[in-house]
Design an enzyme around this catalytic site. Sequence first.
Site, PDB file in Angstrom:
ATOM      1  N   TYR A  53       0.843  -1.201   0.000  1.00 30.61           N
ATOM      2  CA  TYR A  53       0.000   0.000   0.000  1.00 30.61           C
ATOM      3  C   TYR A  53       0.870   1.239   0.000  1.00 30.61           C
ATOM      4  O   TYR A  53       1.843   1.324   0.743  1.00 30.61           O
ATOM      5  CB  TYR A  53      -0.924   0.026   1.228  1.00 30.61           C
ATOM      6  CG  TYR A  53      -2.370  -0.103   0.818  1.00 30.61           C
ATOM      7  CD1 TYR A  53      -2.983   0.911   0.087  1.00 30.61           C
ATOM      8  CD2 TYR A  53      -3.103  -1.243   1.104  1.00 30.61           C
ATOM      9  CE1 TYR A  53      -4.296   0.787  -0.327  1.00 30.61           C
ATOM     10  CE2 TYR A  53      -4.423  -1.371   0.681  1.00 30.61           C
ATOM     11  CZ  TYR A  53      -5.015  -0.350  -0.032  1.00 30.61           C
ATOM     12  OH  TYR A  53      -6.310  -0.472  -0.455  1.00 30.61           O
ATOM     13  N   GLU A  55      -0.642   4.799  -0.665  1.00 32.45           N
ATOM     14  CA  GLU A  55      -1.469   5.971  -0.975  1.00 32.45           C
ATOM     15  C   GLU A  55      -0.635   7.238  -0.866  1.00 32.45           C
ATOM     16  O   GLU A  55       0.156   7.400   0.063  1.00 32.45           O
ATOM     17  CB  GLU A  55      -2.667   6.049  -0.017  1.00 32.45           C
ATOM     18  CG  GLU A  55      -3.787   5.114  -0.422  1.00 32.45           C
ATOM     19  CD  GLU A  55      -5.009   5.232   0.482  1.00 32.45           C
ATOM     20  OE1 GLU A  55      -4.963   5.975   1.470  1.00 32.45           O
ATOM     21  OE2 GLU A  55      -6.000   4.561   0.181  1.00 32.45           O
ATOM     22  N   ASP A 198      -6.193  12.555 -26.151  1.00 33.06           N
ATOM     23  CA  ASP A 198      -6.242  11.206 -25.601  1.00 33.06           C
ATOM     24  C   ASP A 198      -5.561  10.295 -26.616  1.00 33.06           C
ATOM     25  O   ASP A 198      -6.145   9.937 -27.640  1.00 33.06           O
ATOM     26  CB  ASP A 198      -7.710  10.815 -25.378  1.00 33.06           C
ATOM     27  CG  ASP A 198      -7.862   9.393 -24.871  1.00 33.06           C
ATOM     28  OD1 ASP A 198      -6.877   8.628 -24.906  1.00 33.06           O
ATOM     29  OD2 ASP A 198      -8.986   9.046 -24.450  1.00 33.06           O
ATOM     30  N   THR A 224      -3.460   5.310 -22.416  1.00 29.58           N
ATOM     31  CA  THR A 224      -3.334   4.000 -21.799  1.00 29.58           C
ATOM     32  C   THR A 224      -1.897   3.553 -22.029  1.00 29.58           C
ATOM     33  O   THR A 224      -1.175   4.128 -22.846  1.00 29.58           O
ATOM     34  CB  THR A 224      -4.273   2.956 -22.437  1.00 29.58           C
ATOM     35  OG1 THR A 224      -3.939   2.852 -23.823  1.00 29.58           O
ATOM     36  CG2 THR A 224      -5.731   3.359 -22.284  1.00 29.58           C
ATOM     37  N   LYS A 227      -1.824  -0.421 -25.075  1.00 30.73           N
ATOM     38  CA  LYS A 227      -2.171  -0.557 -26.492  1.00 30.73           C
ATOM     39  C   LYS A 227      -0.872  -0.527 -27.313  1.00 30.73           C
ATOM     40  O   LYS A 227      -0.021  -1.370 -27.093  1.00 30.73           O
ATOM     41  CB  LYS A 227      -3.200   0.501 -26.862  1.00 30.73           C
ATOM     42  CG  LYS A 227      -4.497   0.311 -26.028  1.00 30.73           C
ATOM     43  CD  LYS A 227      -5.596   1.295 -26.341  1.00 30.73           C
ATOM     44  CE  LYS A 227      -6.779   1.067 -25.403  1.00 30.73           C
ATOM     45  NZ  LYS A 227      -7.861   2.041 -25.589  1.00 30.73           N
ATOM     46  N   ARG A 233      -1.778  -3.249 -18.667  1.00 32.09           N
ATOM     47  CA  ARG A 233      -3.002  -2.474 -18.596  1.00 32.09           C
ATOM     48  C   ARG A 233      -2.786  -1.341 -17.591  1.00 32.09           C
ATOM     49  O   ARG A 233      -2.397  -1.611 -16.439  1.00 32.09           O
ATOM     50  CB  ARG A 233      -4.098  -3.417 -18.096  1.00 32.09           C
ATOM     51  CG  ARG A 233      -5.477  -3.173 -18.531  1.00 32.09           C
ATOM     52  CD  ARG A 233      -6.250  -4.480 -18.557  1.00 32.09           C
ATOM     53  NE  ARG A 233      -6.007  -5.115 -19.841  1.00 32.09           N
ATOM     54  CZ  ARG A 233      -6.576  -4.701 -20.981  1.00 32.09           C
ATOM     55  NH1 ARG A 233      -7.420  -3.688 -21.000  1.00 32.09           N
ATOM     56  NH2 ARG A 233      -6.295  -5.303 -22.123  1.00 32.09           N
TER      57      ARG A 233
HETATM   58  C1  PLP Z   1      -8.897   2.446 -24.797  1.00 31.76           C
HETATM   59  C2  PLP Z   1      -9.232   3.863 -24.697  1.00 31.76           C
HETATM   60  C3  PLP Z   1      -9.536   4.451 -23.463  1.00 31.76           C
HETATM   61  C4  PLP Z   1      -9.822   3.699 -22.190  1.00 31.76           C
HETATM   62  O1  PLP Z   1      -9.013   2.750 -21.772  1.00 31.76           O
HETATM   63  P1  PLP Z   1      -9.461   1.644 -20.719  1.00 31.76           P
HETATM   64  O2  PLP Z   1      -8.146   1.264 -20.168  1.00 31.76           O
HETATM   65  O3  PLP Z   1     -10.144   0.582 -21.505  1.00 31.76           O
HETATM   66  O4  PLP Z   1     -10.356   2.269 -19.718  1.00 31.76           O
HETATM   67  C5  PLP Z   1      -9.717   5.830 -23.427  1.00 31.76           C
HETATM   68  N1  PLP Z   1      -9.642   6.565 -24.533  1.00 31.76           N
HETATM   69  C6  PLP Z   1      -9.397   6.027 -25.738  1.00 31.76           C
HETATM   70  C7  PLP Z   1      -9.333   6.911 -26.922  1.00 31.76           C
HETATM   71  C8  PLP Z   1      -9.191   4.657 -25.860  1.00 31.76           C
HETATM   72  O5  PLP Z   1      -8.969   4.137 -27.056  1.00 31.76           O
END
Ligand code: PLP
Length: 443
Positions: A53, A55, A198, A224, A227, A233
């Site tokens: 932990y 925080e 994003d 993220t 990807k 993740r």
């Molecule tokens: C995948 C994605 C997210 C969210 O990701 P999670 O980890 O699935 O919550 C946010 N914005 C865009 C553009 C994405 O492609």
Amino acid sequence: MINKKLENTDPTIAELIEKEGNRQQNGLEMIPSENHSSPAVRQALGSILTDKYSEGYPKKRYYGGNQFIDEVELTAIARAKELFGVEHVNVQPYSGSPANQAVYFAVLEPGDTVMGQHLFAGGHLTHGWGVNFSGRFYKSAQYQVGQDGYLNLDEIRQLALEHKPKLIWCGATAYPREFPFAEMSKIADEVGAYFATDIAHIAGLVAGGAHASPVPYAHIITTTTHKTLRGPRGAMIMVTKKGLEKDPELPEKIDKAVFPGLQGGPHNHQTAAIAVALGEALKPEFKTYAAQIVKNAKALAESLTKNGIKLISNGTDNHLLLIDLTPFGKGKGLFGQEGLEKAGITVNKNTIPNDPASAFYPSGIRLGTPALTTRGMKEKEMEKIGEIIAQALKIACAFDFTIDDKEKRKKDIKEFKKLIGQETKLNELKQTIEDLCKDFPLP
Ligand SMILES: *Cc1c(COP(=O)(O)O)cnc(C)c1O
């Protein structure tokens, strides 16, 4: 690959992990938001850091015993700053959606207006979609893409002038073209909005120099890490120099929004794995990887087109393609997805711009090359895979269904699912894919 101890203590889960590993090895993962992480990333993710932990933030924790956790988090932050060239990074968001939520929490009050790309035009739920928190607690103006599949900047500007959003998002989950960061930032500046990009999907391309960077234009960048960036993740929120100039308190606002605003203890095993992935992305090989993802996507687009498959915007600039199945009829995405699955290729059905059907029965297929590229596949394989995809789609989409009559639709889909399993040609294609996969082991 499997921990021997797990095999003994919990054979049920061990066997399921083994089966999933075999599924990934013997088929093609072409969902463009997926990838195959390295053994190093997975080792960090499976480490004892999950037990701790912590925080708070490095050197400011609410728990003792964090001297090594601090170093892990500081290493992740330093690597992210170097890789993207940003001023401030928060590596604690549990995933992409919570990261975006933190941005709202940091810069908006409930009821403020946001603007983002419409879900059916490839945008993300968290960019103002009605059932999502972002559409429930905030007013939302959503922009579309044009008939040609490209963002229409004149329309976006008009919408911004009309709605005066306080936050504008640029980024998507199903957009095959380069994002116009520079042009969008001008629109945000004109209406005085925060400009957040994003880059969840394209972070690896940005890091590897295969997509223009939003850093000179955005105030805030979310991504993220699982990807194209090929980590565990997880997610990060970054503040740029431009962001600091607009609002010197932005870093504190973001950090406070993540903790204690929205989250409790950070996932330290995840942070460590993010640090490992960022370390990998800083190596020269990653540039080659990022460039190859795009080369492969372009080669796949060419092969599909040559084999009679229509693509939204007629091609791609990045890692993903959006197949337009309307020449086979409307709402055929489900059929395409199932047909490809029978041939050993995993993709997802997706809406296309101005979809003539519905979100649940969309008329497109979204697919991409990040995972295949990780396995070492190149243009030659893409050409072959494009042929196979085209064949499978033609078989699956030849089935018809009644989209507007619920009862009849149910029957038609049931019939389709029965018959598609009996297509010998799809079985043959699956065998071809399995043979191909033998030469390209998972990392
Ligand atoms: C995948 C994605 C997210 C969210 O990701 P999670 O980890 O699935 O919550 C946010 N914005 C865009 C553009 C994405 O492609």
